[in-house]
Every structure is written in C-alpha cells, then in structure tokens.
Scaffold this motif. Structure first.
Motif, PDB file in Angstrom:
ATOM      1  N   MET A 196       0.845  -1.194   0.000  1.00 40.72           N
ATOM      2  CA  MET A 196       0.000   0.000   0.000  1.00 40.72           C
ATOM      3  C   MET A 196       0.886   1.252   0.000  1.00 40.72           C
ATOM      4  O   MET A 196       1.831   1.340   0.773  1.00 40.72           O
ATOM      5  CB  MET A 196      -0.878   0.008   1.262  1.00 40.72           C
ATOM      6  CG  MET A 196      -1.884   1.150   1.321  1.00 40.72           C
ATOM      7  SD  MET A 196      -2.819   1.187   2.875  1.00 40.72           S
ATOM      8  CE  MET A 196      -3.748  -0.325   2.754  1.00 40.72           C
TER       9      MET A 196
ATOM     10  N   SER B  69      -2.471   6.110   0.327  1.00 38.59           N
ATOM     11  CA  SER B  69      -3.563   5.175   0.626  1.00 38.59           C
ATOM     12  C   SER B  69      -3.557   4.810   2.107  1.00 38.59           C
ATOM     13  O   SER B  69      -4.614   4.728   2.747  1.00 38.59           O
ATOM     14  CB  SER B  69      -3.434   3.914  -0.231  1.00 38.59           C
ATOM     15  OG  SER B  69      -3.537   4.229  -1.598  1.00 38.59           O
ATOM     16  N   TYR B  70      -2.362   4.594   2.664  1.00 37.60           N
ATOM     17  CA  TYR B  70      -2.245   4.271   4.089  1.00 37.60           C
ATOM     18  C   TYR B  70      -2.774   5.418   4.946  1.00 37.60           C
ATOM     19  O   TYR B  70      -3.537   5.214   5.900  1.00 37.60           O
ATOM     20  CB  TYR B  70      -0.782   3.995   4.429  1.00 37.60           C
ATOM     21  CG  TYR B  70      -0.544   3.594   5.866  1.00 37.60           C
ATOM     22  CD1 TYR B  70      -0.548   2.257   6.236  1.00 37.60           C
ATOM     23  CD2 TYR B  70      -0.317   4.550   6.853  1.00 37.60           C
ATOM     24  CE1 TYR B  70      -0.329   1.878   7.560  1.00 37.60           C
ATOM     25  CE2 TYR B  70      -0.107   4.185   8.175  1.00 37.60           C
ATOM     26  CZ  TYR B  70      -0.106   2.850   8.516  1.00 37.60           C
ATOM     27  OH  TYR B  70       0.101   2.491   9.827  1.00 37.60           O
TER      28      TYR B  70
ATOM     29  N   GLU C 201      -6.589   5.680   4.801  1.00 42.13           N
ATOM     30  CA  GLU C 201      -7.203   4.595   5.564  1.00 42.13           C
ATOM     31  C   GLU C 201      -7.190   4.909   7.053  1.00 42.13           C
ATOM     32  O   GLU C 201      -8.136   4.615   7.783  1.00 42.13           O
ATOM     33  CB  GLU C 201      -6.458   3.287   5.284  1.00 42.13           C
ATOM     34  CG  GLU C 201      -7.086   2.072   5.950  1.00 42.13           C
ATOM     35  CD  GLU C 201      -6.332   0.803   5.619  1.00 42.13           C
ATOM     36  OE1 GLU C 201      -5.588   0.308   6.482  1.00 42.13           O
ATOM     37  OE2 GLU C 201      -6.472   0.318   4.482  1.00 42.13           O
ATOM     38  N   GLN C 202      -6.112   5.542   7.521  1.00 41.55           N
ATOM     39  CA  GLN C 202      -6.007   5.887   8.937  1.00 41.55           C
ATOM     40  C   GLN C 202      -6.941   7.024   9.326  1.00 41.55           C
ATOM     41  O   GLN C 202      -7.438   7.078  10.447  1.00 41.55           O
ATOM     42  CB  GLN C 202      -4.559   6.285   9.273  1.00 41.55           C
ATOM     43  CG  GLN C 202      -3.532   5.189   9.071  1.00 41.55           C
ATOM     44  CD  GLN C 202      -3.816   3.970   9.905  1.00 41.55           C
ATOM     45  OE1 GLN C 202      -3.972   4.050  11.116  1.00 41.55           O
ATOM     46  NE2 GLN C 202      -3.931   2.819   9.258  1.00 41.55           N
TER      47      GLN C 202
ATOM     48  N   ASN D 226      -9.975   8.146   7.741  1.00 37.94           N
ATOM     49  CA  ASN D 226     -11.420   7.908   7.628  1.00 37.94           C
ATOM     50  C   ASN D 226     -12.185   9.237   7.622  1.00 37.94           C
ATOM     51  O   ASN D 226     -12.912   9.578   8.543  1.00 37.94           O
ATOM     52  CB  ASN D 226     -11.878   7.027   8.793  1.00 37.94           C
ATOM     53  CG  ASN D 226     -13.094   6.209   8.432  1.00 37.94           C
ATOM     54  OD1 ASN D 226     -13.517   6.199   7.281  1.00 37.94           O
ATOM     55  ND2 ASN D 226     -13.658   5.528   9.395  1.00 37.94           N
TER      56      ASN D 226
ATOM     57  N   HIS E 243       3.469  -0.623   8.979  1.00 35.61           N
ATOM     58  CA  HIS E 243       2.570  -1.554   8.299  1.00 35.61           C
ATOM     59  C   HIS E 243       2.421  -2.850   9.108  1.00 35.61           C
ATOM     60  O   HIS E 243       1.327  -3.427   9.176  1.00 35.61           O
ATOM     61  CB  HIS E 243       3.081  -1.855   6.888  1.00 35.61           C
ATOM     62  CG  HIS E 243       2.808  -0.754   5.915  1.00 35.61           C
ATOM     63  ND1 HIS E 243       3.701   0.276   5.684  1.00 35.61           N
ATOM     64  CD2 HIS E 243       1.738  -0.494   5.131  1.00 35.61           C
ATOM     65  CE1 HIS E 243       3.192   1.113   4.788  1.00 35.61           C
ATOM     66  NE2 HIS E 243       2.012   0.666   4.440  1.00 35.61           N
TER      67      HIS E 243
ATOM     68  N   ASN F 188       0.008  -2.185  12.017  1.00 36.87           N
ATOM     69  CA  ASN F 188      -1.368  -2.064  11.548  1.00 36.87           C
ATOM     70  C   ASN F 188      -1.985  -3.417  11.221  1.00 36.87           C
ATOM     71  O   ASN F 188      -3.202  -3.598  11.355  1.00 36.87           O
ATOM     72  CB  ASN F 188      -1.404  -1.165  10.308  1.00 36.87           C
ATOM     73  CG  ASN F 188      -2.728  -0.455  10.157  1.00 36.87           C
ATOM     74  OD1 ASN F 188      -3.249   0.111  11.118  1.00 36.87           O
ATOM     75  ND2 ASN F 188      -3.291  -0.490   8.961  1.00 36.87           N
ATOM     76  N   SER F 189      -1.143  -4.371  10.814  1.00 35.84           N
ATOM     77  CA  SER F 189      -1.646  -5.698  10.419  1.00 35.84           C
ATOM     78  C   SER F 189      -1.600  -6.719  11.550  1.00 35.84           C
ATOM     79  O   SER F 189      -2.104  -7.842  11.387  1.00 35.84           O
ATOM     80  CB  SER F 189      -0.813  -6.236   9.242  1.00 35.84           C
ATOM     81  OG  SER F 189      -0.853  -5.352   8.152  1.00 35.84           O
TER      82      SER F 189
ATOM     83  N   THR G 269      -8.043   2.243  15.448  1.00 32.13           N
ATOM     84  CA  THR G 269      -8.632   1.135  14.698  1.00 32.13           C
ATOM     85  C   THR G 269      -9.945   0.691  15.335  1.00 32.13           C
ATOM     86  O   THR G 269     -10.928   0.393  14.631  1.00 32.13           O
ATOM     87  CB  THR G 269      -7.653  -0.046  14.637  1.00 32.13           C
ATOM     88  OG1 THR G 269      -6.428   0.398  14.058  1.00 32.13           O
ATOM     89  CG2 THR G 269      -8.214  -1.195  13.819  1.00 32.13           C
TER      90      THR G 269
ATOM     91  N   LYS H  59     -12.785   2.912  14.215  1.00 32.39           N
ATOM     92  CA  LYS H  59     -13.279   2.603  12.865  1.00 32.39           C
ATOM     93  C   LYS H  59     -14.187   1.382  12.883  1.00 32.39           C
ATOM     94  O   LYS H  59     -15.232   1.351  12.219  1.00 32.39           O
ATOM     95  CB  LYS H  59     -12.104   2.379  11.906  1.00 32.39           C
ATOM     96  CG  LYS H  59     -11.346   3.647  11.562  1.00 32.39           C
ATOM     97  CD  LYS H  59     -10.402   3.444  10.399  1.00 32.39           C
ATOM     98  CE  LYS H  59      -9.212   2.617  10.771  1.00 32.39           C
ATOM     99  NZ  LYS H  59      -8.225   2.515   9.671  1.00 32.39           N
TER     100      LYS H  59
END
Length: 276
Positions: free
Chosen positions: A1, A5-6, A9-10, A12, A177, A180-181, A226, A229
């Motif tokens: 990503m 884009s990252y 996404e964070q 929102n 990353h 986040n995953s 997170t 969201k």
C-alpha cells in the motif's frame, strides 16, 4: 500500500459543505475537532488567524485548516469573496499521528496543484446549478479535493517529522505496516526492532526521533484509532477489543477511556449519532 492510501485509511475522513456563495463581511470558524477547507474562486479574502496575523488572498486559492485552528475569514473588499466552505471531520478523532504530522494550515493557489482547479470548477458548478443531490455531490468533491491536497503535501515532503516521514523511512515504514496488520499479535518493542532490523535501543531512538512517541504509545494510539473505525461499522464490542489486541473487555475499556476520556459505548453512541 502506498503512503497516501495508508494515510487515508487511517484518517477515515468525512466532508460536508456548509456555505457556498459570496462572503461580504466576517465569518468565524472555531468548532473543536473540526478541520475546514475554504476554496476562493474569485474576489479577495483575508484570513485572520487566532494570534491576529493576517493573510491576504487575491487569486483563486484553497485553504485547508487541518487541526481545528480557530480563524476568521473577511470578505470586506468591494467585490467580496466567492467561496465554498466545508467542514472536514476525521472519524477516528483528532488524536491521530497522521493529523499531527500535517501542517496546521495549508494555503495553495489553485494553479500550483495539477488538476485541482478542475475539481474546484465542478464544485462551484454544482453549487450554482442547484440540481438534485447537490449536497451529496459537493461533499464527495470536497473529499476528492482533500485527497489532492494530501497528495501534494506528501509529494512535496512538507513535513520533516511525523507520520509522513516515518512512512518514507525504509525501516520504519515496515514497522508501521506491521503494527497495523498485527494489532492482536506480537507488537512488543523487541519484535518491532526485529522487523526494522535494528537493535532495541537504536530502534527506540529512531522511532522517537521521527514520530515523537515511544513505540508502545504509538501502538496504543493505533489500537484505539482502529477500534473507533470498527465501532463505526457497528461491530460487536467484544470482537473489537480482541481484534485490536486486548485480552478482555475491561482492559479494552480502560485503555479506551484513558486515550479518549470516554468509555467505548459512550464514544460510539456520540459518534454514531453525529454521522446518522
């Protein structure tokens, strides 16, 4: 990503147009927790910042006030100012490493960003035409404009410290990353240092130098962001706590209240009402 884009996404992000037309006189913007986008298409405009400093705009310009900076707009010259103004709200809240990395105010002449003027022209066209669905279309256009502003900031490297710099750093971008995953996995300092291929002490120092946070603080902030969201997607609270790395509901609730000052249920009730 990719970085942009990252970031999106964070964040929102939701945008809402609340004024379009001719501004003749003074308007104040002070709502806490809200960013603003002002687009000047014609005329002249003064921006008066909270410290009294004044910026004069005399060409088509976009102004993005990122972190709810109190300010005033004055369109008091003979021709006034032809404006569209929109609020920009971030559903994960203003305590966000991405927001903290952005400049507090961005002022961009429309001619300085490729393609920006085209979106602005469509925005004003919608404002003037008064067709069905005008508000929804304008709100989406403001979100597209917001993305273009972020793209410009990222490409220009306008933030020497913070999230954008960390995402540009080869070692730390892997760590961010990974975090986040793997929020419900091993995000210990030792594991993160391994991901960065650095010693523990060097990793902590490097992480703090770019993000101004200890790794553990960043992990906690990311977990709560997170969780927010997921809450707005109406996921069950028990599942959310586990997915973001808490072993039980009480631990999740304590961490959430420490970060936001509210219980998860109170925050969800307030924010689901706000976006309904």
């Amino acid at each position: 990503m990719d970085r942009l884009s990252y970031i999106l996404e964070q964040l929102n992000v939701n945008a809402g147009v609340f004024f379009s037309g001719q501004l003749c006189g003074l308007a104040s913007f002070e709502e806490e927790g809200t960013g603003y986008i002002h687009v000047l298409r014609a005329g002249s405009l003064d921006i008066i910042e909270a410290n009294g400093e004044k910026v004069m705009l005399q060409e088509p310009t976009l102004v993005f006030s990122v972190r709810s900076q109190p300010h005033q707009l004055f369109g008091g010259h003979r021709e006034g100012a032809e404006l569209v103004c929109a609020s920009v709200k971030f559903q994960t809240g203003s305590r966000n490493p991405v927001l903290e990395a952005l400049p507090s105010v961005v002022i961009l002449p429309l001619s300085s960003v490729q393609g920006l003027e085209s979106f602005v022209n469509v925005l004003f066209s919608e404002a003037e035409a008064g067709r069905e669905g005008k508000d929804a279309v304008m709100n989406r256009l403001v979100e597209v404009i917001f993305v273009n502003v972020l793209r410009h900031i990222v490409s220009e490297g306008a933030t020497p410290k913070g999230m954008l710099s960390a995402l540009a750093d080869r070692q730390l971008s892997k760590v961010l990353h990974y975090i986040n995953s793997n929020l419900n996995g091993d995000v210990s300092v030792e594991r993160l240092a391994d991901v960065a291929a650095m010693s523990r002490s060097t990793f902590i120092q490097h992480f703090k130098s770019l993000l101004a946070l200890a790794p553990g603080e960043y992990v906690q902030n990311t977990r709560i962001a997170t969780a927010k969201k997921l809450m707005l997607k109406d996921k069950p609270m028990s599942i959310i706590g586990f997915e973001v790395g808490y072993e039980d509901a009480s631990g999740f609730s304590r961490a959430f209240k420490k970060n936001t000052g509210m219980t998860p249920r109170d925050w969800k009730k307030l924010n689901m009402t706000a976006i309904a």
